[in-house]
Each structure stands twice: as structure tokens, then as C-alpha cells.
Scaffold this active site. Structure first.
Site, mmCIF file in Angstrom:
data_model
loop_
_atom_site.group_PDB
_atom_site.id
_atom_site.type_symbol
_atom_site.label_atom_id
_atom_site.label_comp_id
_atom_site.label_asym_id
_atom_site.label_seq_id
_atom_site.Cartn_x
_atom_site.Cartn_y
_atom_site.Cartn_z
ATOM 1 N N SER A 1 0.849 -1.197 0.000
ATOM 2 C CA SER A 1 0.000 0.000 0.000
ATOM 3 C C SER A 1 0.886 1.249 0.000
ATOM 4 C CB SER A 1 -0.848 0.001 1.279
ATOM 5 O OG SER A 1 -1.513 1.231 1.426
ATOM 6 N N TYR B 1 -1.846 -1.233 10.470
ATOM 7 C CA TYR B 1 -1.994 -1.373 9.019
ATOM 8 C C TYR B 1 -0.745 -0.863 8.291
ATOM 9 C CZ TYR B 1 -3.981 -1.211 4.345
ATOM 10 O OH TYR B 1 -4.206 -1.419 3.009
#
Ligand SMILES: NC(=O)c1ccc[n+]([C@@H]2O[C@H](COP(=O)([O-])OP(=O)(O)OC[C@H]3O[C@@H](n4cnc5c(N)ncnc54)[C@H](OP(=O)(O)O)[C@@H]3O)[C@@H](O)[C@H]2O)c1
Length: 269
Positions: free
Chosen positions: A141, A154
Site C-alpha cells: 500500500s 496497518y
């Protein structure tokens, strides 16, 4: 550019990016192995693919458990043949309320995002080494580049996947196995549907997957998209910390007021 592999396994295929990857690959004539926990969603997707003349095999499992992933890979390979490309896409995020820390929730993020990716890769690497070819794709990401409040699990897990992919790429270079890391910005999926803040440059899932598949077909080392979001991340990284922290504090206050509202409406996870 035609996709260079005929048998592709995708983890996290039940929704979002993984589901769309499976549909687009099947439409191009690939046989797809579908991995996630919710068997009923995978069966529905497999049926949709078969109804359109494609081939799909379903193997429901938790990617956090290597034995389950190995069994899933064996079952897909017995149905479709050797997996030529493994897309380790399964991932979760659990943005927290400010100053609420839950060890098990963070462990679950790391188990799914980091160990889940490794389990998927390690289950196919021995076969790929024997055949001297294959392609591992890790979905990281743009969030992997910058620690952010309330989302440390995350961002940290995605940084770990990105760096681990890079290590594997270097180690596997002489073996014929390619490794690609994909770093998306915001894409509209069930994962981001839960965000209660403005997501800059939010993309729809179809064009996002289109770009991911092009990057894999071109055997890119790492692919960041959308480009403008990648530039925003790079500018953020080059910004003096005092300025960055001041801007972030203002942003976080906005996000928190949105979240507080969402929690009180019962909408937040
Ligand atoms: N959407 C974005 O903006 C964005 C941006 C950057 C990166 N990403 C990454 O892209 C990937 C796909 O995310 P998405 O946006 O498509 O989200 P999503 O729609 O929520 O999909 C997540 C997938 O992961 C599967 N999964 C979760 N935990 C699992 C487990 N323990 N074992 C097996 N499968 C599991 C889910 O299926 P089950 O629940 O059925 O198991 C689901 O298929 C993730 O790695 C995410 O971090 C997304």
C-alpha cells in the site's frame, strides 16, 4: 498486453480488489484459484466465472495459517495445474479510536497482512523453484511509507510486506521467479467503505485492477498508483517533520471528529 500466465491464484478473492482481479483474469482466459475465508462468496464468484466460460477453483482458508494455505494451494493445483502466479492480496485494516490499543486486533492485522502473504508465497515457491519460473505478487500500500496515528498496525504491516517482497525479489532473482510489489492508493472496496473521511484521489476498483494487471504483466519490480497520490506521499516524505506533524495534527482532528460521529451513529467497525 496479454497476461503472461495461465494459472493464477489470488488470496482475498471474495471481495474488492481480489474479486475484480479474478474476474478480469478469467475474462482474459486464465484459470483462477480463489482463496479467502468466506467459501460462499468464493463459490458464487467461481460460478459467475464458469457461467462466462472460464475456469475457477475454490479453496477457502485462513491465510494466517500455513497448513491451511498449503492445503488450499495443493487443492487448486490438483484442479487447475501448477500455479504460475500467486497474488497475495488478502488484507485487513482496523482503524482504531484514539488511544484505544488492542493487542489481539493488531496481531490479527499482522497475521493476515504479513504472515498471510508469506504463507501464500512459501506454499508455491518450492514448485516454482523446481519449474524455474513463476511470479509472486504482494499487495502492499502507499500507506506503507508513512506511519499514521490510529492506523499503525496497518501501515506497519504494509511496510513489512513491501520490504519482505523486496528481499524475496533480490534472493529469487537468479532462479527465474519474479516478484512484484503493488502499492495502491485509495480504491473503493469494502475495506475503504468503512472510512469516514475524505479519501484523496479515490479510484474505482475496475481501473485500479486494470493497472495492477498491467504492472504484473510487465513484471514491474514495484508499482505505485495512482501516480498523483504517489507524488503526494513523496512530497510528504520530503517535508520537514515539524511542518508535516502540524499539517497531520490538523487533518487528524478532522478525521477524529468524523469517526466520533460515525461511532456514535453505530456505523464504524
Ligand atoms: N482498497 C484500498 O484502498 C487499498 C489500498 C491499498 C492497499 N490495499 C490492499 O489491497 C488488498 C485488498 O483489499 P481490498 O481493498 O480489496 O479489501 P477487501 O474488499 O476488504 O478484501 C480483503 C480480502 O481479504 C480477505 N481476507 C481477510 N482476512 C483473511 C484471512 N485471514 N484469510 C483469508 N482471506 C482473508 C477477505 O476475504 P474473507 O473475509 O472472505 O476471508 C477479502 O477477500 C489488501 O491487502 C489491502 O490492504 C487496499
Amino acid at each position: 498486453m496479454p497476461f503472461p500466465y495461465k494459472v493464477v491464484a489470488i488470496t482475498g478473492a471474495s471481495t474488492g480488489l481480489g474479486r475484480e482481479l479474478a474476474l478480469q483474469l478469467a475474462a482474459q482466459g486464465c484459470k483462477v484459484g480463489l482463496i479467502a475465508r468466506r467459501a460462499e462468496l468464493l463459490e458464487e464468484l467461481a460460478q459467475q466465472i464458469r457461467d462466462q466460460g472460464g475456469h475457477a477453483a475454490v479453496a477457502a482458508c485462513d491465510v494466517g495459517d500455513f497448513a491451511q494455505v498449503k492445503q488450499a494451494v495443493d487443492s487448486i493445483e490438483s484442479e487447475l495445474g501448477p500455479i504460475e502466479c500467486m497474488v497475495a492480496n488478502a488484507g485487513i485494516g482496523m482503524p482504531r479510536e484514539r488511544l484505544v490499543f488492542e493487542a489481539e486486533a493488531t496481531a490479527q492485522i499482522y497475521r493476515t497482512n504479513v504472515l498471510g502473504m508469506m504463507n501464500a508465497f512459501y506454499a508455491v515457491i518450492p514448485g516454482m523453484l523446481e519449474r524455474k519460473r513463476g511470479h509472486l505478487v504482494g499487495v502492499s500500500s502507499l500507506a506503507s511509507y508513512q506511519g499514521l496515528p490510529q492506523d499503525g498496525g496497518y501501515a506497519g504491516s504494509k511496510a513489512a510486506t513491501r520490504v519482505h517482497c523486496e528481499s524475496l525479489r533480490l534472493e529469487l532473482r537468479p532462479t527465474g521467479i519474479k516478484v512484484t510489489t503493488i502499492c495502491p492508493g485509495f480504491v473503493r472496496t469494502p475495506l475503504t467503505d468503512r472510512n469516514h473521511f475524505d479519501m484523496p484521489l479515490l479510484m474505482e476498483v475496475k481501473p485500479a485492477v486494470n493497472r495492477m494487471l498491467r504492472a504484473i504483466a510487465r513484471k514491474r519490480r514495484i508499482y505505485h498508483f495512482p501516480l498523483r497520490m504517489w507524488w503526494i506521499v513523496k512530497i510528504g516524505l520530503a517535508t520537514p517533520r515539524w511542518l508535516f506533524d502540524a499539517v497531520l495534527s490538523a487533518q487528524t482532528a478532522n478525521i477524529n471528529s468524523g469517526r466520533t460521529q460515525a461511532f456514535s451513529d453505530g456505523k464504524a467497525p
